[in-house]
Design a protein around this motif. Structure first.
Motif, short mmCIF file in Angstrom:
data_model
loop_
_atom_site.label_atom_id
_atom_site.label_comp_id
_atom_site.label_asym_id
_atom_site.label_seq_id
_atom_site.Cartn_x
_atom_site.Cartn_y
_atom_site.Cartn_z
N ALA A 188 117.76 6.02 15.27
CA ALA A 188 118.25 7.22 15.96
C ALA A 188 117.13 8.22 16.23
CB ALA A 188 119.38 7.87 15.15
N GLN A 194 121.54 11.39 18.86
CA GLN A 194 121.51 9.95 18.64
C GLN A 194 122.14 9.57 17.31
OE1 GLN A 194 117.91 7.73 19.61
NE2 GLN A 194 117.18 9.43 20.87
N LYS A 198 125.07 6.88 17.20
CA LYS A 198 124.90 5.66 16.40
C LYS A 198 125.91 5.61 15.26
CE LYS A 198 121.62 4.05 18.94
NZ LYS A 198 120.25 3.81 18.55
#
Length: 314
Positions: A188, A194, A198
């Motif tokens: 990430a 992110q 994720k």
């Protein structure tokens, strides 16, 4: 030709005044990753304040993990006749060329937070003791989640050696518990958005996990947001790494079990002081190029002792 005292004083008077010193000592260029992250923001601001205290001009720029931008910023530092460069390198391998370019131009480079995969170029590489910090965090994480069950890991930017060092440190501790199973690991890139994305995908594939161990706080905070959204934060324990202000607040709120404080405010200042020593004496004042600064575990018990971003009163 000798200069008269009157001319010397007149020349000195023409130099720009700087806070904390009678005369400016030159420009120190400070290049960090991304000041949108409070960790890197603090790194840049502490380095700048220290340089100005010592009588230098200082500016802070950011490469945001891009080696081309980093190279351009190094060119700018060279053009501006910097007397030293404080650099948080973008890439362990990819930043070697940029550092060499500065060194070839006669500018000493001091690396902070992240290393490059070559010694003998930078005058110093000052980083957190990531292996020690990872061991601290992993043990605290086990104490929070217990010694059995499935968990996932959020991994930082692969171009940064710190990501692998922390992950390997976690692995060293967690593999001592055979009933703890790592169900998934996602990259990430140190980023909160992110981390959130994720975490969403890992949670769909592994709905019964008991914990998330993260390579930094931003990814961990993204994971917490996804877990809250899914209504699962109560059953999934999260651990972070950095000691960022938002993470400390999450620890206080019981949303994060701990964070590992990186002493960025300490080594950012120290890098500038070593640069100052080198500029004035030709020596950093420290024997080793690579220098490790130990991390500290932040939990609900000591989170109130944070006196400013990344500074713990001890």
């Amino acid at each position: 030709m000798k200069m008269t005292r009157r001319l010397m004083l007149a020349a000195a008077a023409s130099l720009p005044m700087m806070a904390g010193s009678a005369w400016a000592e030159g420009l120190i260029s400070i290049i960090v990753n991304d000041p949108a992250n409070p960790y890197w923001f603090t790194e840049g601001e502490v380095a700048k304040a220290t340089a100005e205290e010592l009588g230098y001009e200082a500016n802070v720029a950011a490469h945001k993990g891009d080696t081309n931008t980093e190279s351009t910023l190094i060119d700018t530092a060279i053009t501006n006749q910097s007397v030293a460069i404080i650099l948080d390198p973008a890439n362990a391998d990819g930043s070697v060329g940029a550092v060499k370019k500065a060194v070839d131009a006669g500018i000493p480079v001091f690396l902070v937070n992240a290393e490059i995969n070559q010694e003998g170029l930078a005058k110093a590489q000052l980083v957190s003791n990531n292996a020690q910090g990872a061991a601290l965090g992993a043990q605290a994480w086990v104490e929070a989640v217990g010694d059995s069950g499935s968990y996932v890991e959020l991994f930082g930017a692969p171009s940064d050696n710190n990501a692998a060092t922390r992950s390997n440190g976690y692995e060293t501790v967690l593999t001592q518990y055979p009933d703890l199973e790592k169900a998934d690991q996602e990259v990430a890139n140190w980023d909160r958005t992110q981390g959130y994305q994720k975490m969403q995908s890992m949670l769909q594939a592994n709905p019964n996990i008991i914990g998330v161990i993260s390579g930094n706080d931003e990814m961990a905070l993204g994971a917490i947001a996804a877990l809250k959204e899914a209504g699962k934060l109560d059953q999934v324990k999260v651990g972070g790494f950095d000691g960022s202000p938002d993470a400390v607040e999450a620890v206080k709120a019981g949303e994060m079990q701990y964070t590992v404080l990186q002493p960025v405010a300490v080594f950012a200042e120290e890098a500038v002081r070593q640069a100052d020593n080198f500029i004035k004496t030709g020596e950093t004042g420290v024997e080793m190029e690579k220098q490790l600064f130990d991390c500290v575990l932040i939990t609900a018990e000591n989170a109130d002792q944070m006196t400013s971003p990344f500074v713990l009163e001890q």
